[in-house]
Design an enzyme around this catalytic site. Structure first.
Site, mmCIF file in Angstrom:
data_model
loop_
_atom_site.group_PDB
_atom_site.id
_atom_site.type_symbol
_atom_site.label_atom_id
_atom_site.label_comp_id
_atom_site.label_asym_id
_atom_site.label_seq_id
_atom_site.Cartn_x
_atom_site.Cartn_y
_atom_site.Cartn_z
ATOM 1 N N ASP A 30 -5.296 -57.993 11.940
ATOM 2 C CA ASP A 30 -6.495 -58.600 12.501
ATOM 3 C C ASP A 30 -6.085 -59.959 13.065
ATOM 4 O OD1 ASP A 30 -9.313 -59.109 12.950
ATOM 5 O OD2 ASP A 30 -9.231 -60.407 11.190
ATOM 6 N N ASP A 32 -8.724 -63.075 14.046
ATOM 7 C CA ASP A 32 -9.554 -64.211 13.660
ATOM 8 C C ASP A 32 -9.742 -64.296 12.150
ATOM 9 O OD1 ASP A 32 -10.137 -65.052 16.373
ATOM 10 O OD2 ASP A 32 -11.329 -63.236 16.525
#
Length: 232
Positions: A30, A32
């Site tokens: 991922d 953020d």
């Protein structure tokens, strides 16, 4: 009588308990809140647009906004402000771009994990950002060249929590999802990775919920993670 699995050579016990002798052939991260400290940028963006439209958010909206796409965030804010979703979406994009001009910080341990894992397995990044924003964030942070594949909310039919972008990342890398390890910080992303068939390490956002995962760590700086990567 049960016997705890023995660690593989130089592999910490808790990783052996979580993964046995399995090691990934690819890793999908991922972005953020996991690699980049852009959660603060995104929250600042939301605050600007919420104030701009005088939206009255509900307590449940905070969980819905965490890990959501910008389109989903626009729908929530527009509904609370009785405003046009298209207008709110445009304002979110503009405010986010403005906030990004202040720079992007790497999360603690992100560079170390990328440097350790990259020479061993191909890496991808899967984010609910739109692709242009993802490219800009990774480029600004100086880590774009670490990834062989990028998947974003506008590269697949359905964003997280659907498994589409994790499945697409595995296809782009040419690796079966069952042989991929995902790293996530949110429940939304964790569900996407699990439903794609990947093994998962979760590093929850401080103060947030703890996603269901094969293993939960407090930080990418965990020394046992570094030791496990050396065994791949």
């Amino acid at each position: 009588m049960t016997v705890d699995p023995a660690p593989t050579p130089d592999s910490p016990q808790r990783f052996a308990e979580a993964f046995g002798d399995w090691t990934p052939r690819a890793v999908v991260f991922d972005c953020d809140g996991l690699l980049l400290d852009t959660e603060s940028v995104w929250r600042a963006t939301q605050d600007v647009v919420v104030a701009q439209h005088r939206a009255q958010l509900l307590p449940a909206d905070d969980d819905a906004l965490h890990g959501s796409t910008i389109e989903a965030a626009a729908e929530i804010i527009a509904a609370r402000a009785e405003a046009s979703t298209d207008v709110v979406l445009a304002d979110l994009r503009s405010a986010f771009d403005e906030e990004l001009r202040g720079g992007v910080r790497l999360m603690p341990g992100a560079l170390e994990v990328l440097a350790a894992a990259g020479p061993r397995v191909p890496l991808a990044c899967a984010s609910n950002s739109w692709l242009a924003a993802l490219e800009e964030k990774l480029g600004t942070a100086g880590i774009r060249d670490r990834f062989r594949a990028l998947q974003a909310s506008d590269t697949v039919e359905r964003p997280k929590p659907a498994p589409d972008m994790y499945a697409a990342a595995a296809r782009e890398l040419g690796i079966d999802p069952a042989d991929c390890l995902a790293f996530e910080d949110s429940g939304t992303g964790a569900r996407a990775a699990r439903d794609a068939g990947m093994r998962l390490i979760a590093i929850p956002t401080p103060g947030g919920g703890v996603p269901e995962a094969d293993l939960v760590l407090e930080s990418l700086l965990d020394p046992d993670l570094a030791a496990w990567i050396t065994t791949w």
